[in-house]
Design a protein around this motif. Structure first.
Motif, mmCIF file in Angstrom:
data_model
loop_
_atom_site.group_PDB
_atom_site.id
_atom_site.type_symbol
_atom_site.label_atom_id
_atom_site.label_comp_id
_atom_site.label_asym_id
_atom_site.label_seq_id
_atom_site.Cartn_x
_atom_site.Cartn_y
_atom_site.Cartn_z
ATOM 1 N N LEU A 182 20.057 -62.480 4.548
ATOM 2 C CA LEU A 182 20.369 -61.192 3.613
ATOM 3 C C LEU A 182 21.119 -61.304 3.416
ATOM 4 N N LEU A 183 22.380 -61.389 3.910
ATOM 5 C CA LEU A 183 23.822 -61.492 2.954
ATOM 6 C C LEU A 183 22.970 -62.361 1.951
ATOM 7 N N ASP A 184 22.923 -63.759 1.686
ATOM 8 C CA ASP A 184 22.739 -64.905 1.264
ATOM 9 C C ASP A 184 22.276 -64.290 -0.034
ATOM 10 N N LYS A 185 21.028 -63.181 0.105
ATOM 11 C CA LYS A 185 19.755 -62.820 -1.058
ATOM 12 C C LYS A 185 20.688 -61.982 -1.858
ATOM 13 N N ALA A 186 21.564 -60.994 -0.881
ATOM 14 C CA ALA A 186 22.494 -59.830 -1.919
ATOM 15 C C ALA A 186 23.410 -60.318 -2.839
ATOM 16 N N ALA A 244 34.656 -55.923 3.522
ATOM 17 C CA ALA A 244 34.456 -55.488 4.608
ATOM 18 C C ALA A 244 32.537 -55.358 4.853
ATOM 19 N N LEU A 245 32.189 -56.287 5.749
ATOM 20 C CA LEU A 245 30.461 -55.531 5.588
ATOM 21 C C LEU A 245 30.531 -54.651 7.207
ATOM 22 N N GLY A 246 30.064 -53.642 7.623
ATOM 23 C CA GLY A 246 30.601 -52.545 7.670
ATOM 24 C C GLY A 246 31.391 -52.311 8.618
ATOM 25 N N SER A 247 30.888 -51.365 9.569
ATOM 26 C CA SER A 247 31.981 -50.050 10.167
ATOM 27 C C SER A 247 32.743 -51.130 11.298
ATOM 28 N N VAL A 248 32.275 -51.973 11.719
ATOM 29 C CA VAL A 248 33.462 -52.317 12.495
ATOM 30 C C VAL A 248 34.490 -53.300 11.451
ATOM 31 N N ALA A 256 22.965 -56.249 9.006
ATOM 32 C CA ALA A 256 21.958 -56.305 9.961
ATOM 33 C C ALA A 256 21.490 -54.383 9.632
ATOM 34 N N PHE A 257 22.057 -53.570 9.577
ATOM 35 C CA PHE A 257 21.900 -51.862 9.136
ATOM 36 C C PHE A 257 21.203 -52.384 8.160
ATOM 37 N N LEU A 258 21.036 -52.171 7.520
ATOM 38 C CA LEU A 258 19.539 -53.293 5.888
ATOM 39 C C LEU A 258 18.477 -53.374 7.152
ATOM 40 N N LEU A 259 18.727 -54.621 7.486
ATOM 41 C CA LEU A 259 17.807 -54.904 8.137
ATOM 42 C C LEU A 259 16.517 -53.665 9.058
ATOM 43 N N ARG A 260 17.755 -53.052 10.131
ATOM 44 C CA ARG A 260 16.730 -51.262 10.405
ATOM 45 C C ARG A 260 16.292 -50.741 9.447
ATOM 46 N N LEU A 261 16.033 -50.902 8.215
ATOM 47 C CA LEU A 261 15.887 -49.636 7.300
ATOM 48 C C LEU A 261 14.673 -49.997 6.706
ATOM 49 N N THR A 262 13.889 -48.812 6.603
ATOM 50 C CA THR A 262 13.028 -49.365 6.336
ATOM 51 C C THR A 262 12.532 -47.813 4.959
ATOM 52 N N GLY A 263 11.695 -47.861 3.915
ATOM 53 C CA GLY A 263 11.083 -47.250 2.887
ATOM 54 C C GLY A 263 12.636 -46.383 1.542
ATOM 55 N N LYS A 264 12.432 -45.280 1.799
ATOM 56 C CA LYS A 264 13.627 -44.905 0.542
ATOM 57 C C LYS A 264 14.634 -45.301 1.032
ATOM 58 N N GLU A 265 15.097 -45.000 2.237
ATOM 59 C CA GLU A 265 16.558 -45.137 2.715
ATOM 60 C C GLU A 265 16.886 -46.908 2.138
ATOM 61 N N LEU A 266 16.135 -47.697 2.838
ATOM 62 C CA LEU A 266 16.177 -49.087 2.403
ATOM 63 C C LEU A 266 16.571 -49.164 1.379
#
Ligand code: URA
Length: 254
Positions: free
Chosen positions: A79-83, A137-141, A176-186
């Motif tokens: 997904l990172l590669d696509k983005a 930086a990717l994500g919270s950590v 990985a966070f994006l992969l867990r979202l759906t709909g408008k949030e995504l």
């Protein structure tokens, strides 16, 4: 064939590569924390170009990354590669690494303390050798290590900040966070990620206008690293015990 190289450039390049190679060799010897006992195949290093002005810093290896020994090549990496492709970047033209080098058991999120223990020993030295001009930086950590432990990805993403390395950084959502979202949030989070990555690409082009951020085609990183699959890297606990029993000292100092 004679290839002309500017002497200073060549020297710098050689120093960088040597420093980095030495560092990665030491990384593979690392057994400094409990993560080497969490059932992984050993430390994962980096991928991409050491000459890149952009370093992407993820969280830590997941199952696929542990299997192949390379950061961000599983579902999140794809997904990172696509983005990145959508903003004109391919993975071979950036340097990709993680805060944590060894996969935590069951893919749990590493703690802030685990992140800083690992990153002060490895990531800091990696970035000192590679000298990127900007960091994503990717994500919270990654954000918490690079900005501060109170930073929040929802609040602080998309804003440039100065790191302790003197290198500007921008954070965005972890794939990985994006992969867990759906709909408008995504949809919303995907656009925000697009704008964050676009800001990084634009800033990079301003700083290094001649650097090519995109190759002709995206890379298939799984295929590229297929020969690594399933191989133990570095010193496993049993090896450590064996070497110590033989009286050999293992050095981890940098
Ligand atoms: N997530 C990360 O942050 N890094 C990896 O290498 C894999 C998944």
């Amino acid at each position: 064939m004679y290839i002309y190289c500017e002497p200073e450039e060549k020297t710098l390049e050689v120093i960088t590569v040597n420093l980095h190679t030495e560092l990665i060799e030491k990384l593979y010897q690392c057994n400094l924390c409990h993560l080497c006992n969490e059932g992984n195949l050993g430390p994962t290093a980096f991928n991409g170009s050491m000459a890149s002005p952009i370093a992407i810093v993820g969280e830590g290896p997941g199952e696929t990354e542990d299997q192949f020994g390379v950061p961000l090549i599983g579902n999140s990496g794809k997904l990172l590669d696509k983005a990145l492709w959508s903003v004109g970047i391919t993975r071979d033209r950036v340097y990709t690494t993680n805060i944590i080098k060894c996969r935590p058991k069951g893919n749990r999120t590493p703690t802030v303390d685990e992140g800083s223990f690992c990153a002060t020993r490895w990531l800091d030295n990696e970035l000192a050798a590679v000298k990127p001009r900007i960091i994503i930086a990717l994500g919270s950590v990654a954000l918490k290590y690079l900005l501060n432990a109170n930073a929040r990805i929802t609040k602080d993403r998309g804003k440039w900040f100065q790191t302790k390395y003197g290198i500007p950084a921008i954070a965005t959502y972890h794939p990985a966070f994006l992969l867990r979202l759906t709909g408008k949030e995504l949809v919303k989070a995907k656009w925000e990620t697009f704008y964050d990555l676009q800001a990084a690409a634009n800033r990079c082009t301003e700083i290094e206008p001649d650097y090519l951020l995109k190759s002709a085609a995206p890379l298939d990183l799984l295929a590229l690293y297929s020969a690594n699959k399933g191989k133990q890297r570095g010193i496993s606990e049993s090896n450590v015990r064996k070497e110590n029993a033989n009286g050999n000292e293992l050095s981890h100092s940098l």
